[in-house]
Design a protein around this motif. Structure first.
Motif, PDB file in Angstrom:
ATOM      1  N   LEU A   1       0.815  -1.208   0.000  1.00 11.32           N
ATOM      2  CA  LEU A   1       0.000   0.000   0.000  1.00 11.32           C
ATOM      3  C   LEU A   1       0.851   1.261   0.000  1.00 11.32           C
ATOM      4  N   ALA A   2       2.038   1.185   0.591  1.00 11.36           N
ATOM      5  CA  ALA A   2       2.871   2.364   0.794  1.00 11.36           C
ATOM      6  C   ALA A   2       3.862   2.613  -0.331  1.00 11.36           C
ATOM      7  N   SER A   3       3.867   1.753  -1.339  1.00 11.92           N
ATOM      8  CA  SER A   3       4.819   1.881  -2.440  1.00 11.92           C
ATOM      9  C   SER A   3       4.065   1.868  -3.759  1.00 11.92           C
ATOM     10  N   VAL A   4       4.821   2.021  -4.846  1.00 14.96           N
ATOM     11  CA  VAL A   4       4.251   1.863  -6.175  1.00 14.96           C
ATOM     12  C   VAL A   4       4.930   0.678  -6.849  1.00 14.96           C
ATOM     13  N   ALA A   5       4.276   0.121  -7.855  1.00 16.15           N
ATOM     14  CA  ALA A   5       4.814  -1.027  -8.581  1.00 16.15           C
ATOM     15  C   ALA A   5       4.387  -0.928 -10.038  1.00 16.15           C
ATOM     16  N   PRO A   6       5.218  -1.417 -10.963  1.00 15.79           N
ATOM     17  CA  PRO A   6       4.825  -1.383 -12.378  1.00 15.79           C
ATOM     18  C   PRO A   6       3.452  -1.996 -12.621  1.00 15.79           C
ATOM     19  N   ASP A   7       3.131  -3.062 -11.892  1.00 12.30           N
ATOM     20  CA  ASP A   7       1.829  -3.713 -12.090  1.00 12.30           C
ATOM     21  C   ASP A   7       0.672  -2.758 -11.826  1.00 12.30           C
ATOM     22  N   TYR A   8       0.843  -1.847 -10.879  1.00 13.38           N
ATOM     23  CA  TYR A   8      -0.252  -0.930 -10.546  1.00 13.38           C
ATOM     24  C   TYR A   8      -0.561  -0.022 -11.747  1.00 13.38           C
ATOM     25  N   LEU A   9       0.442   0.723 -12.183  1.00 11.39           N
ATOM     26  CA  LEU A   9       0.211   1.632 -13.309  1.00 11.39           C
ATOM     27  C   LEU A   9      -0.124   0.869 -14.577  1.00 11.39           C
ATOM     28  N   ASN A  10       0.498  -0.291 -14.774  1.00 13.77           N
ATOM     29  CA  ASN A  10       0.207  -1.089 -15.976  1.00 13.77           C
ATOM     30  C   ASN A  10      -1.232  -1.581 -15.994  1.00 13.77           C
ATOM     31  N   THR A  11      -1.846  -1.729 -14.824  1.00 16.42           N
ATOM     32  CA  THR A  11      -3.268  -2.073 -14.768  1.00 16.42           C
ATOM     33  C   THR A  11      -4.096  -0.995 -15.444  1.00 16.42           C
TER      34      THR A  11
END
Length: 260
Positions: free
Chosen positions: A214-224
């Motif tokens: 929850l406290a970080s970002v990940a490529p999977d998040y934006l790629n969604t």
């Protein structure tokens, strides 16, 4: 004021100038025109002086109403404030306490899957559409000074806004992803201390892992979000045009305003 990516803010984090990023057609974003940040609620006089020296002309608050009520912005002196809630409540959990998170985040993977859902909603929810439409329209009318946009952590609602803005300005997707992931670098010390403190107070490793997601970002998040945009509109330019109603002429106007 010197051109620097990370702003010297002491009582906030993730304060970054988007200037200097190159576009695919050989231009670059002007410095001191686009600022992405975390919360402005705890800034002191020195922090506000940093922002005043840019100067900030528009303060765009993407947080939910309950977040704004709890921790109102300390608005830079030359800035006009706009509240454009992406969600009616803080679905990113950036403003929620460890106790609130613990009640729903005990199973492994809950944090990751929750963030995937958040990015799906940021791409499709009516409230998000309205917020990002208004943000882009305010950009079109900001002829001088910097437009600052933020949420609580400056990573998800702000990250999605940065993706849309940088895409509209013609920045390549690889560079946009690098800017998005820069959040993890500039907040690493803060996050490591926070997560270790959770362990020291007896939190389960599953809860710590979910909190880290929850406290970080990940490529999977934006790629969604990118995948949904591509599936439904073909590409981000068509999404901007057909979903957010930003015309090709307005895209050209944005580039005149924000590119060297």
């Amino acid at each position: 004021m010197a051109n620097q990516r990370l702003l010297p803010i002491k009582n906030g984090y993730n304060f970054r100038d988007l200037g200097g990023y190159p576009t695919a057609d050989g231009h670059q974003i002007k410095w001191h025109r686009l600022i992405r940040t975390g919360s402005l609620a705890h800034l002191d006089r020195n922090d506000l002086t940093v922002l005043d020296n840019i100067p900030i002309s528009l303060d765009i608050d993407l947080r939910a109403p309950d977040e704004v009520k709890k921790d109102p912005d300390r608005v830079p002196s030359q800035a006009k404030y706009y509240h454009l809630p992406v969600f009616e409540a803080d679905e990113t959990d950036a403003s929620h306490s460890d106790e609130e998170i613990a009640a729903q985040m005990q199973q492994p993977g809950n944090g990751y899957h929750h963030m995937i859902d958040v990015y799906h909603r940021m791409t499709t929810a009516a409230s998000a559409k309205q917020a990002y439409q208004k943000l882009l329209n305010l950009l079109l009318n900001n002829e001088r000074g910097a437009l600052l946009f933020h949420c609580t952590a400056g990573k998800d609602r702000t990250g999605m806004a940065a993706y849309l803005i940088l895409s509209a300005l013609g920045v390549e997707q690889k560079i946009i992803m690098e800017d998005y992931l820069l959040t993890n670098t500039v907040t690493q010390e803060f996050r490591n201390h926070w997560l270790q403190d959770m362990r020291n107070h007896g939190a389960s490793e599953a809860l710590v892992t979910n909190r880290a997601a929850l406290a970080s970002v990940a490529p999977d998040y934006l790629n969604t979000a990118i995948k949904i945009i591509t599936q439904n509109y073909g590409n981000v330019n068509q999404y901007l045009n057909n979903y957010l109603d930003i015309t090709p002429t307005e895209i050209k106007d944005l580039r005149k305003l924000y590119l060297d």
